[in-house]
Design a protein around this motif. Structure first.
Motif, mmCIF file in Angstrom:
data_model
loop_
_atom_site.group_PDB
_atom_site.id
_atom_site.type_symbol
_atom_site.label_atom_id
_atom_site.label_comp_id
_atom_site.label_asym_id
_atom_site.label_seq_id
_atom_site.Cartn_x
_atom_site.Cartn_y
_atom_site.Cartn_z
ATOM 1 N N PRO A 35 0.823 -1.211 0.000
ATOM 2 C CA PRO A 35 0.000 0.000 0.000
ATOM 3 C C PRO A 35 0.860 1.265 0.000
ATOM 4 O O PRO A 35 1.803 1.391 0.782
ATOM 5 C CB PRO A 35 -0.812 -0.120 1.293
ATOM 6 N N GLY A 36 0.531 2.173 -0.906
ATOM 7 C CA GLY A 36 1.252 3.440 -0.998
ATOM 8 C C GLY A 36 2.471 3.418 -1.884
ATOM 9 O O GLY A 36 3.037 4.476 -2.183
ATOM 10 N N ASP A 37 2.913 2.233 -2.322
ATOM 11 C CA ASP A 37 4.056 2.167 -3.227
ATOM 12 C C ASP A 37 3.679 2.698 -4.606
ATOM 13 O O ASP A 37 2.532 2.604 -5.049
ATOM 14 C CB ASP A 37 4.555 0.721 -3.367
ATOM 15 N N ARG A 38 4.674 3.211 -5.297
ATOM 16 C CA ARG A 38 4.450 3.774 -6.625
ATOM 17 C C ARG A 38 4.716 2.719 -7.699
ATOM 18 O O ARG A 38 5.665 1.935 -7.589
ATOM 19 C CB ARG A 38 5.356 4.984 -6.865
ATOM 20 N N VAL A 39 3.892 2.759 -8.739
ATOM 21 C CA VAL A 39 4.062 1.889 -9.907
ATOM 22 C C VAL A 39 4.107 2.766 -11.144
ATOM 23 O O VAL A 39 3.133 3.468 -11.461
ATOM 24 C CB VAL A 39 2.913 0.867 -10.019
ATOM 25 N N LEU A 40 5.218 2.758 -11.850
ATOM 26 C CA LEU A 40 5.377 3.551 -13.063
ATOM 27 C C LEU A 40 4.582 2.903 -14.191
ATOM 28 O O LEU A 40 4.682 1.696 -14.420
ATOM 29 C CB LEU A 40 6.857 3.651 -13.431
ATOM 30 N N ILE A 41 3.809 3.711 -14.905
ATOM 31 C CA ILE A 41 3.047 3.222 -16.059
ATOM 32 C C ILE A 41 3.158 4.232 -17.193
ATOM 33 O O ILE A 41 3.563 5.389 -16.987
ATOM 34 C CB ILE A 41 1.557 3.011 -15.721
ATOM 35 N N GLU A 42 2.804 3.798 -18.374
ATOM 36 C CA GLU A 42 2.694 4.717 -19.498
ATOM 37 C C GLU A 42 1.329 5.421 -19.434
ATOM 38 O O GLU A 42 0.391 4.932 -18.821
ATOM 39 C CB GLU A 42 2.800 3.949 -20.818
ATOM 40 N N GLN A 43 1.238 6.552 -20.089
ATOM 41 C CA GLN A 43 -0.060 7.215 -20.279
ATOM 42 C C GLN A 43 -0.161 7.661 -21.727
ATOM 43 O O GLN A 43 0.657 8.472 -22.166
ATOM 44 C CB GLN A 43 -0.227 8.417 -19.358
ATOM 45 N N PRO A 44 -1.137 7.081 -22.456
ATOM 46 C CA PRO A 44 -2.187 6.158 -22.033
ATOM 47 C C PRO A 44 -1.663 4.745 -21.838
ATOM 48 O O PRO A 44 -0.577 4.399 -22.311
ATOM 49 C CB PRO A 44 -3.171 6.214 -23.198
ATOM 50 N N THR A 45 -2.469 3.906 -21.173
ATOM 51 C CA THR A 45 -2.110 2.504 -20.988
ATOM 52 C C THR A 45 -3.369 1.668 -20.837
ATOM 53 O O THR A 45 -4.492 2.194 -20.836
ATOM 54 C CB THR A 45 -1.192 2.320 -19.768
ATOM 55 N N TYR A 46 -3.190 0.364 -20.700
ATOM 56 C CA TYR A 46 -4.284 -0.592 -20.592
ATOM 57 C C TYR A 46 -5.107 -0.315 -19.330
ATOM 58 O O TYR A 46 -4.567 -0.353 -18.220
ATOM 59 C CB TYR A 46 -3.683 -1.993 -20.567
ATOM 60 N N PRO A 47 -6.398 -0.015 -19.446
ATOM 61 C CA PRO A 47 -7.182 0.378 -18.266
ATOM 62 C C PRO A 47 -7.206 -0.658 -17.147
ATOM 63 O O PRO A 47 -7.189 -0.301 -15.962
ATOM 64 C CB PRO A 47 -8.591 0.597 -18.844
ATOM 65 N N ASN A 48 -7.246 -1.944 -17.479
ATOM 66 C CA ASN A 48 -7.313 -2.961 -16.428
ATOM 67 C C ASN A 48 -6.015 -3.032 -15.621
ATOM 68 O O ASN A 48 -6.029 -3.456 -14.464
ATOM 69 C CB ASN A 48 -7.642 -4.323 -17.024
ATOM 70 N N ALA A 49 -4.909 -2.617 -16.221
ATOM 71 C CA ALA A 49 -3.665 -2.546 -15.457
ATOM 72 C C ALA A 49 -3.748 -1.451 -14.400
ATOM 73 O O ALA A 49 -3.261 -1.612 -13.275
ATOM 74 C CB ALA A 49 -2.484 -2.300 -16.396
#
Length: 485
Positions: A197-211
């Motif tokens: 909880p509270g950890d950061r997860v780097l993602i692209e934007q836009p990206t797969y909504p279910n992720a």
């Protein structure tokens, strides 16, 4: 033409006035036009469902403090557009237009148009699934003599998945493969294992909504890095890895969903070096790796540059059939063991029959995959032509692989079009679904998984929805839960 079915529910004049709100836009000389536009908006975005009885014209005039002549003129315009139907003795009620001309309404004698689902970017089954299921029945008989639990996956299937990675330039053993119930479960397991909880997860934007939803379900925080018009912002990714110190990253480097970009070898080398410096594990979503419409060689997997930090997920859903709920994670053996331990709190393995079928398909589906790629490339081109013809002010790039066009709209109306499109028989996902904090209202994802004639019809309906939005200035509307794949 008028509908033969009387209304099933009614709206009174006072409520209609409340729904219309500030309906006047251009002064008294255009009152009938503005009133018709206001009613049109209420019908097309579902706030006045088809079949809703309308109050008498004199009551509407009194509630809006306008002349009855103005109301009658507005009703005439709506009848001409197929948005209001009337019958002597039954009054008037709302309706939905039939076809592009709006010349007619839908009633019980008119079957509603089939809803075209562009929310799911998944094609039909690859040829040979039924034959593969029949071919594995003798092996299923042998499995029936055992307990049926294969927590890591059937050895035969894991061997074939490992061989695929080795062929792509990433030597892999069966012990580095965990079979899952789809690639999405593999990512969810990784988030569960590697973040808190509270950890950061780097993602692209836009990206797969279910992720995005998987990250939130783990009470982690998605940290987006915006894609550029040319693909990945490698400077931004490097800076985010340094400054945000994410515990995990989630990237789609092959035919990114929804943009369709593919990261080249030089970009993978640079990204791999940045991940190694930050010691950040990364889940690489490779669900569309087989959907490559180019003739050139594919770049090596990201695992060839970032080593043991990479957990690669794949599945049969896009390449073979969504009904085969089989995916996998390719990771170091030690990580596979930890994922397996985390999985025991969720399930105890994947269906044996599905695994046998996929193993059979992987043994002999190269020609079928080639045919699938050719089919999807033709559908991509058909969709592109339809968009250029029907929606000429939308822009996009033709992706070299994957399953969708990422279309830029001329105005920030993605959510509005998605809301109204449902009334024209099309389900489409607005751009805001592909970002953790909304936005992307200038963008709309259009998959090309459906047959060509269906795609052409879908774009025709979307063009009607877009015209309706432009004419009526539709406000933002909740789309509700739209399943996205």
């Amino acid at each position: 033409m008028t509908a033969s079915v009387p209304p099933s529910g009614r709206v009174n004049a006072r409520r209609l006035a409340q729904l219309l709100g500030e309906w006047r836009r251009r002064g008294s000389r255009h009152g009938a036009t503005d009133l018709a536009a206001g009613i049109r908006l209420l019908v097309l975005d579902g706030r006045l469902p088809a079949g809703t009885g309308l109050p008498p014209e004199r009551e509407v005039a009194a509630a809006l403090d306008v002349s009855r002549t103005m109301v009658a003129s507005a009703w005439d315009r709506l009848r001409a557009d197929g948005l209001v139907a009337s019958r002597r003795g039954a009054g008037s009620w709302t309706a939905l237009p039939r076809g592009a001309g709006g010349g007619g309404v839908l009633d019980d004698s008119d079957p509603p148009p089939r809803v075209i689902d562009l929310a799911r970017a998944v094609p039909q089954a690859i040829p040979g699934v039924a034959a593969a299921a029949e071919a594995v029945l003798p092996r299923l008989g042998a499995e029936l003599a055992g307990h049926g639990y294969h927590e890591r996956g059937l050895p035969e299937l894991r061997e074939r998945i490992a061989a695929r990675y080795t062929e792509r330039g990433l030597p892999t053993s069966p012990g580095e493969v965990l079979v899952t119930n789809g690639a999405h479960q593999g990512f969810a397991l990784a988030v569960r294992l590697l973040t808190g909880p509270g950890d950061r997860v780097l993602i692209e934007q836009p990206t797969y909504p279910n992720a995005i939803e998987a990250v939130r379900a783990a009470h982690a925080i998605p940290v987006p890095v915006a894609m550029t018009e040319h693909g990945w912002d490698l400077d931004g990714l490097e800076a985010t890895l340094r400054q945000a110190a994410p515990r995990l990253a989630y990237l789609i480097t092959d035919f990114q969903n929804p943009t369709g970009f593919r990261l080249d070898e030089a970009g993978r080398e640079r990204l791999g070096a940045a991940l190694r410096r930050a010691r950040t594990p990364v889940v690489v979503d490779e669900t569309q790796i087989e959907l490559d419409y180019t003739d050139g060689p594919a770049p090596p997997p990201l695992g060839a540059f970032a080593g043991d930090l990479v957990l690669a997920t794949g599945s049969a859903g896009k390449s073979h059939w969504g009904g085969l709920r089989i995916g996998w994670v390719r990771a170091p053996a030690e990580v596979v063991n930890r994922l397996l331990a985390a999985r025991r709190g969720l399930d105890l393995g994947s269906p044996v029959l599905d695994q046998l079928v996929l193993a059979e398909l992987l043994a002999g589906s190269r020609n079928a995959l080639g045919e699938r790629r050719a089919m999807l490339a033709a559908r991509r081109d058909a969709l592109a032509t339809a968009v250029r013809t029907q929606c000429p002010d939308w822009s996009f790039r033709s992706p070299p692989g994957g399953l969708s066009l990422w279309c830029r709209l001329p105005a920030p109306v993605s959510t509005r079009i998605a809301a109204v499109a449902q009334n024209f028989g099309v389900r489409v996902v607005p751009g805001s679904f592909f970002a953790p904090h909304g936005g992307l209202e200038h963008w709309l994802r259009l998959p090309f998984a459906e047959p060509e004639e269906t795609l052409v019809e879908a774009v025709r309906r979307l063009s009607l929805a877009a015209t309706s939005v432009a004419e009526s200035r539709t406000p933002d509307t909740e789309n509700g839960p739209i399943p996205v794949t």
